[in-house]
Design a protein around this motif. Structure first.
Motif, PDB file in Angstrom:
ATOM      1  N   CYS A  20       0.828  -1.211   0.000  1.00  0.00           N
ATOM      2  CA  CYS A  20       0.000   0.000   0.000  1.00  0.00           C
ATOM      3  C   CYS A  20       0.862   1.261   0.000  1.00  0.00           C
ATOM      4  N   THR A  21       1.962   1.234   0.720  1.00  0.00           N
ATOM      5  CA  THR A  21       2.875   2.370   0.722  1.00  0.00           C
ATOM      6  C   THR A  21       3.492   2.562  -0.660  1.00  0.00           C
ATOM      7  N   VAL A  59       0.934   4.224  -2.832  1.00  0.00           N
ATOM      8  CA  VAL A  59       0.840   5.661  -2.576  1.00  0.00           C
ATOM      9  C   VAL A  59       1.965   6.403  -3.306  1.00  0.00           C
ATOM     10  N   LEU A  99       1.177   6.443  -6.934  1.00  0.00           N
ATOM     11  CA  LEU A  99       0.065   7.359  -7.164  1.00  0.00           C
ATOM     12  C   LEU A  99       0.581   8.787  -7.286  1.00  0.00           C
ATOM     13  N   MET A 133      -4.018  13.864  -2.940  1.00  0.00           N
ATOM     14  CA  MET A 133      -4.110  12.405  -2.820  1.00  0.00           C
ATOM     15  C   MET A 133      -2.912  11.839  -2.054  1.00  0.00           C
ATOM     16  N   GLY A 134      -1.724  12.402  -2.288  1.00  0.00           N
ATOM     17  CA  GLY A 134      -0.550  11.965  -1.540  1.00  0.00           C
ATOM     18  C   GLY A 134      -0.680  12.277  -0.067  1.00  0.00           C
ATOM     19  N   PHE A 189      -3.651   9.709   1.329  1.00  0.00           N
ATOM     20  CA  PHE A 189      -3.207   8.315   1.407  1.00  0.00           C
ATOM     21  C   PHE A 189      -1.874   8.175   2.130  1.00  0.00           C
ATOM     22  N   GLY A 190      -1.026   9.196   2.057  1.00  0.00           N
ATOM     23  CA  GLY A 190       0.219   9.164   2.814  1.00  0.00           C
ATOM     24  C   GLY A 190      -0.038   9.192   4.311  1.00  0.00           C
ATOM     25  N   SER A 220      -1.255   5.831   5.330  1.00  0.00           N
ATOM     26  CA  SER A 220      -0.149   4.883   5.364  1.00  0.00           C
ATOM     27  C   SER A 220       0.692   5.062   6.626  1.00  0.00           C
TER      28      SER A 220
END
Length: 92
Positions: free
Chosen positions: A42-43, A46, A49, A65-66, A69-70, A73
């Motif tokens: 998942c990381t 990200v 992405l 988005m970073g 989702f960051g 994470s």
């Protein structure tokens, strides 16, 4: 090129976690390793992405988005290490 760097960093991260667990004689079950691998994937997602948005020229989207989702994470990493690695460490 950035994809190779992401892959190398993720592989180094997994090998580092494995070697640390082995050197500390931690008893980590298979499902804990599975959760760790899912978190690493998942990381990596990200990071890819963010890279994809930057390549497309959508810098604001990469930032938003970073950031979202960051942050997720990072929260997942804290929970993972708290409940998988530190829990195993306290049973020594």
């Amino acid at each position: 090129m950035f994809s190779i760097i992401i892959g190398i960093c993720l592989a180094i991260g997994f090998v580092g976690l494995y070697n640390r667990a082995k050197s500390k004689n931690l008893k980590i079950s298979w499902w804990q390793w599975a959760v760790t691998i899912i978190w690493l994937l998942c990381t990596g997602f990200v990071l890819k992405l963010i890279e994809g948005f930057i390549i497309e020229g959508a810098l604001r989207a990469a930032l938003v988005m970073g950031g979202i989702f960051g942050f997720l994470s990072i929260v997942a990493a804290v929970l993972l290490f708290r409940f998988v690695f530190f829990k195993s460490l306290s049973h020594e």
